[in-house]
Design a protein around this motif. Sequence first.
Motif, PDB file in Angstrom:
ATOM      1  N   ILE A 202       0.590  -1.277  -0.316  1.00 40.90           N
ATOM      2  CA  ILE A 202       0.218  -0.143   0.225  1.00 40.90           C
ATOM      3  C   ILE A 202       0.266   1.526  -0.385  1.00 40.90           C
ATOM      4  O   ILE A 202       0.580   2.086  -0.970  1.00 40.90           O
ATOM      5  CB  ILE A 202      -1.085   0.063   1.845  1.00 40.90           C
ATOM      6  CG1 ILE A 202      -1.868  -1.223   1.294  1.00 40.90           C
ATOM      7  CG2 ILE A 202      -1.948   1.616   1.341  1.00 40.90           C
ATOM      8  CD1 ILE A 202      -2.646  -1.248   2.660  1.00 40.90           C
ATOM      9  N   LYS A 203       2.631   1.482   0.409  1.00 42.52           N
ATOM     10  CA  LYS A 203       2.879   2.147   0.289  1.00 42.52           C
ATOM     11  C   LYS A 203       3.264   2.543  -0.650  1.00 42.52           C
ATOM     12  O   LYS A 203       4.105   3.747  -1.318  1.00 42.52           O
ATOM     13  CB  LYS A 203       3.884   2.059   2.041  1.00 42.52           C
ATOM     14  CG  LYS A 203       3.746   2.140   3.533  1.00 42.52           C
ATOM     15  CD  LYS A 203       4.684   1.871   4.453  1.00 42.52           C
ATOM     16  CE  LYS A 203       4.207   2.396   5.779  1.00 42.52           C
ATOM     17  NZ  LYS A 203       4.144   4.423   5.716  1.00 42.52           N
ATOM     18  N   THR A 204       4.350   1.698  -1.567  1.00 42.52           N
ATOM     19  CA  THR A 204       4.534   1.133  -2.539  1.00 42.52           C
ATOM     20  C   THR A 204       4.423   1.980  -3.442  1.00 42.52           C
ATOM     21  O   THR A 204       4.364   2.911  -4.371  1.00 42.52           O
ATOM     22  CB  THR A 204       4.845   0.054  -2.870  1.00 42.52           C
ATOM     23  OG1 THR A 204       5.947  -0.139  -1.798  1.00 42.52           O
ATOM     24  CG2 THR A 204       5.769   0.408  -4.585  1.00 42.52           C
ATOM     25  N   ILE A 205       2.232   1.692  -3.685  1.00 43.28           N
ATOM     26  CA  ILE A 205       1.577   2.101  -4.606  1.00 43.28           C
ATOM     27  C   ILE A 205       1.438   3.365  -4.279  1.00 43.28           C
ATOM     28  O   ILE A 205       1.045   4.602  -4.946  1.00 43.28           O
ATOM     29  CB  ILE A 205       0.039   1.095  -4.391  1.00 43.28           C
ATOM     30  CG1 ILE A 205       0.566   0.076  -5.070  1.00 43.28           C
ATOM     31  CG2 ILE A 205      -0.944   1.900  -5.375  1.00 43.28           C
ATOM     32  CD1 ILE A 205      -1.100  -0.952  -5.029  1.00 43.28           C
ATOM     33  N   GLN A 206       1.015   4.422  -2.895  1.00 47.33           N
ATOM     34  CA  GLN A 206       0.481   5.526  -2.462  1.00 47.33           C
ATOM     35  C   GLN A 206       1.970   6.153  -3.199  1.00 47.33           C
ATOM     36  O   GLN A 206       2.131   7.097  -3.887  1.00 47.33           O
ATOM     37  CB  GLN A 206       0.507   5.581  -1.300  1.00 47.33           C
ATOM     38  CG  GLN A 206      -0.836   5.301  -0.685  1.00 47.33           C
ATOM     39  CD  GLN A 206      -0.821   5.573   0.868  1.00 47.33           C
ATOM     40  OE1 GLN A 206      -1.615   6.248   1.345  1.00 47.33           O
ATOM     41  NE2 GLN A 206      -1.028   4.442   1.428  1.00 47.33           N
ATOM     42  N   PHE A 207       3.264   5.707  -2.663  1.00 49.40           N
ATOM     43  CA  PHE A 207       4.047   6.489  -2.529  1.00 49.40           C
ATOM     44  C   PHE A 207       4.214   6.858  -4.868  1.00 49.40           C
ATOM     45  O   PHE A 207       4.995   8.054  -4.960  1.00 49.40           O
ATOM     46  CB  PHE A 207       5.456   5.618  -2.742  1.00 49.40           C
ATOM     47  CG  PHE A 207       6.864   6.178  -3.295  1.00 49.40           C
ATOM     48  CD1 PHE A 207       7.800   7.721  -2.329  1.00 49.40           C
ATOM     49  CD2 PHE A 207       7.714   4.976  -4.090  1.00 49.40           C
ATOM     50  CE1 PHE A 207       8.833   7.403  -2.937  1.00 49.40           C
ATOM     51  CE2 PHE A 207       9.228   5.848  -4.298  1.00 49.40           C
ATOM     52  CZ  PHE A 207       9.678   6.996  -4.147  1.00 49.40           C
ATOM     53  N   PHE A 208       4.377   5.480  -5.268  1.00 52.50           N
ATOM     54  CA  PHE A 208       4.503   5.682  -6.673  1.00 52.50           C
ATOM     55  C   PHE A 208       3.563   6.938  -8.024  1.00 52.50           C
ATOM     56  O   PHE A 208       3.945   6.852  -8.582  1.00 52.50           O
ATOM     57  CB  PHE A 208       4.566   4.339  -7.829  1.00 52.50           C
ATOM     58  CG  PHE A 208       5.873   3.604  -7.571  1.00 52.50           C
ATOM     59  CD1 PHE A 208       6.887   4.493  -8.490  1.00 52.50           C
ATOM     60  CD2 PHE A 208       5.838   2.542  -6.556  1.00 52.50           C
ATOM     61  CE1 PHE A 208       8.504   3.983  -8.065  1.00 52.50           C
ATOM     62  CE2 PHE A 208       7.357   2.110  -6.649  1.00 52.50           C
ATOM     63  CZ  PHE A 208       8.479   3.212  -7.655  1.00 52.50           C
ATOM     64  N   LEU A 209       2.359   6.782  -7.310  1.00 52.33           N
ATOM     65  CA  LEU A 209       1.037   7.454  -7.629  1.00 52.33           C
ATOM     66  C   LEU A 209       2.001   8.751  -6.976  1.00 52.33           C
ATOM     67  O   LEU A 209       1.093   9.703  -7.952  1.00 52.33           O
ATOM     68  CB  LEU A 209      -0.195   6.489  -6.865  1.00 52.33           C
ATOM     69  CG  LEU A 209      -1.539   7.599  -7.309  1.00 52.33           C
ATOM     70  CD1 LEU A 209      -1.436   7.627  -8.887  1.00 52.33           C
ATOM     71  CD2 LEU A 209      -2.509   7.225  -6.695  1.00 52.33           C
ATOM     72  N   SER A 210       1.643   9.522  -5.755  1.00 56.70           N
ATOM     73  CA  SER A 210       2.071  10.677  -5.834  1.00 56.70           C
ATOM     74  C   SER A 210       3.323  11.669  -6.327  1.00 56.70           C
ATOM     75  O   SER A 210       3.700  12.060  -7.169  1.00 56.70           O
ATOM     76  CB  SER A 210       2.555  10.706  -4.273  1.00 56.70           C
ATOM     77  OG  SER A 210       2.661  12.042  -3.935  1.00 56.70           O
ATOM     78  N   LEU A 211       4.060  10.304  -6.671  1.00 58.69           N
ATOM     79  CA  LEU A 211       5.544  10.655  -7.131  1.00 58.69           C
ATOM     80  C   LEU A 211       5.208  11.104  -8.821  1.00 58.69           C
ATOM     81  O   LEU A 211       5.476  12.001  -9.366  1.00 58.69           O
ATOM     82  CB  LEU A 211       7.027   9.526  -7.219  1.00 58.69           C
ATOM     83  CG  LEU A 211       8.678   9.778  -7.994  1.00 58.69           C
ATOM     84  CD1 LEU A 211       8.697  11.048  -6.703  1.00 58.69           C
ATOM     85  CD2 LEU A 211       8.818   8.784  -7.267  1.00 58.69           C
ATOM     86  N   SER A 212       4.488  10.122  -9.035  1.00 60.05           N
ATOM     87  CA  SER A 212       4.277   9.903 -10.266  1.00 60.05           C
ATOM     88  C   SER A 212       3.253  12.050 -10.602  1.00 60.05           C
ATOM     89  O   SER A 212       3.849  12.030 -11.918  1.00 60.05           O
ATOM     90  CB  SER A 212       2.945   9.084 -11.135  1.00 60.05           C
ATOM     91  OG  SER A 212       4.285   7.742 -10.898  1.00 60.05           O
ATOM     92  N   LEU A 213       2.499  12.242  -9.847  1.00 63.29           N
ATOM     93  CA  LEU A 213       1.860  13.058 -10.436  1.00 63.29           C
ATOM     94  C   LEU A 213       2.762  13.937 -10.164  1.00 63.29           C
ATOM     95  O   LEU A 213       2.776  14.870 -10.783  1.00 63.29           O
ATOM     96  CB  LEU A 213       0.387  13.162  -9.278  1.00 63.29           C
ATOM     97  CG  LEU A 213      -0.614  13.719  -9.145  1.00 63.29           C
ATOM     98  CD1 LEU A 213      -1.245  14.564 -10.322  1.00 63.29           C
ATOM     99  CD2 LEU A 213      -1.224  13.982  -7.676  1.00 63.29           C
ATOM    100  N   LEU A 214       3.401  14.604  -8.998  1.00 65.91           N
ATOM    101  CA  LEU A 214       3.880  15.433  -9.237  1.00 65.91           C
ATOM    102  C   LEU A 214       5.339  15.683 -10.564  1.00 65.91           C
ATOM    103  O   LEU A 214       5.678  16.886 -10.609  1.00 65.91           O
ATOM    104  CB  LEU A 214       5.389  15.351  -7.234  1.00 65.91           C
ATOM    105  CG  LEU A 214       4.218  15.448  -6.331  1.00 65.91           C
ATOM    106  CD1 LEU A 214       5.008  14.824  -5.152  1.00 65.91           C
ATOM    107  CD2 LEU A 214       3.637  16.853  -6.191  1.00 65.91           C
ATOM    108  N   ILE A 215       5.722  14.347 -10.523  1.00 62.93           N
ATOM    109  CA  ILE A 215       6.706  14.506 -11.667  1.00 62.93           C
ATOM    110  C   ILE A 215       6.368  14.905 -13.111  1.00 62.93           C
ATOM    111  O   ILE A 215       6.633  16.434 -13.575  1.00 62.93           O
ATOM    112  CB  ILE A 215       7.703  12.978 -11.520  1.00 62.93           C
ATOM    113  CG1 ILE A 215       9.097  13.036 -11.019  1.00 62.93           C
ATOM    114  CG2 ILE A 215       7.583  13.009 -13.404  1.00 62.93           C
ATOM    115  CD1 ILE A 215       8.685  11.577 -11.090  1.00 62.93           C
ATOM    116  N   VAL A 216       4.673  14.449 -13.307  1.00 65.14           N
ATOM    117  CA  VAL A 216       4.167  14.752 -14.682  1.00 65.14           C
ATOM    118  C   VAL A 216       3.925  16.297 -14.379  1.00 65.14           C
ATOM    119  O   VAL A 216       4.287  16.718 -15.554  1.00 65.14           O
ATOM    120  CB  VAL A 216       2.968  13.664 -14.995  1.00 65.14           C
ATOM    121  CG1 VAL A 216       1.985  14.905 -16.089  1.00 65.14           C
ATOM    122  CG2 VAL A 216       3.278  12.793 -15.111  1.00 65.14           C
ATOM    123  N   LEU A 217       3.212  17.104 -13.630  1.00 61.27           N
ATOM    124  CA  LEU A 217       3.132  18.378 -13.359  1.00 61.27           C
ATOM    125  C   LEU A 217       4.407  19.307 -13.332  1.00 61.27           C
ATOM    126  O   LEU A 217       4.116  20.401 -13.915  1.00 61.27           O
ATOM    127  CB  LEU A 217       2.075  18.055 -11.910  1.00 61.27           C
ATOM    128  CG  LEU A 217       0.942  17.631 -11.879  1.00 61.27           C
ATOM    129  CD1 LEU A 217       0.497  17.924 -10.993  1.00 61.27           C
ATOM    130  CD2 LEU A 217      -0.279  18.178 -13.215  1.00 61.27           C
TER     131      LEU A 217
END
Length: 450
Positions: free
Chosen positions: A6-21
Amino acid sequence: MSPIAIKTIQFFLSLSLLIVLHELGHFIPAKLFKTRVEKFYLFFDVKFSLFKKKIGETVYGIGWLPLGGYVKIAGMIDESMDTEAMKEEPKPWEFRSKPAWQRLIIMLGGVTVNFVLAVIIYIGMAYTYGEQYVPADSLKDGFLVTEKNIGDELGIKTGDLITAVDGKKVEKFGSLPLEIINGNTITIKRDGRTFDKEIPVDFIATLLEDEDRVRFLSYRTPFIIREVPEDSPNANIGLMEKDAVVAVNGKSVQYQDEIVPILEENKGQEVELTVNRDGRTIPLKALVSDEGKLGVFAGYNSFEEYAENGYFKIEKVKYSFLESIPAGIEKGVNTLGGYVKQMKKIFNPSTGAYKGVGGFAAIGGLFPDGWDWPAFWSATAFISIILAFMNILPIPALDGGHVMFLLYEMITGRKPSDKFLEYAQMTGFFLLIALLLFANGNDLYKWLFK
């Protein structure tokens, strides 16, 4: 699903959102100024891509190395180190052909988006969830110091009230540990007198010896009987739910921290308890275990019950949409300010704060074990603040390095040579790799030895 997953999924979801923006923050002004963007990538595509598709003049893709992302802007020395193109004559659509002010806006776009995104998240959280906190000055008999050695290091003890940090009044109890970590001086109220005390320079290093003790302050709670288990040695002495222990062996007590040392002194012995039950005082004989326990569960059933019984207050704030805007902006500014203070201490070796620098594991640790939207958005906003600050540092290979050279050009009227920028980019890249190895090495060390 496991907590780690769960932590890993949240980490990559958050990181992907921040990188793209973040990369959009560069991409959009580049396109507005008619600058060609050759690549737009989430993660790095060293040797190969997981996905790529060319649309117009730009290749959009996802790399396999999740260390960030990038936009490759034509005519710019960046992560790709594509110096061959720089040997040709500048083209009108290239970054190097644009006025310095346009290049500056392009380079500042990423960090601007990161900070604005954090503020938008904080605004949304204020409007959706409001805010709940315990006013620090509402704890009528001071704080509980749960880690005595840390309290001794700081110069505080149970019953003290910390009323200010660096002269600024402490409003919220929950924010106090972080304020102390970032501060230099605390104001203590003890036994009716108020005095200032300097926070030891290496106080952060003391906390980092065992990060589970960072929350070294808590609420003082009364010894209210919540449950007496059937197998307790005191199951049949007459204790009842909601009895309040007010004396042990004739010594008046109010809080659990006052009772614990008395029980420690009477291990394996019988003691006389005095309990208050519905306004009546009742004496009872109780047996203390060899571990210094009474074998009961103490405390109220809910956090709110402590507030209802006057031990502290709980402030609940609801924001209208218009009210949430300044609240979100203030939260963003304060979070950035707090992070800057932490970075100052990290760059001061005498504080020992550098030992707390973490990599991907530390960032992943910001997310909860279970899926929790408020916690997810709070962590995402904080990471966005971190990305904004780190990227604006004047280090070649980061946005801040490019901004530094652009400001130099705008002030002096002279542009650094392409060869100098190339060497600067390589130096900055190696610095970043060293920092990355150090941060993740810290994570590994903590995992192996702590």
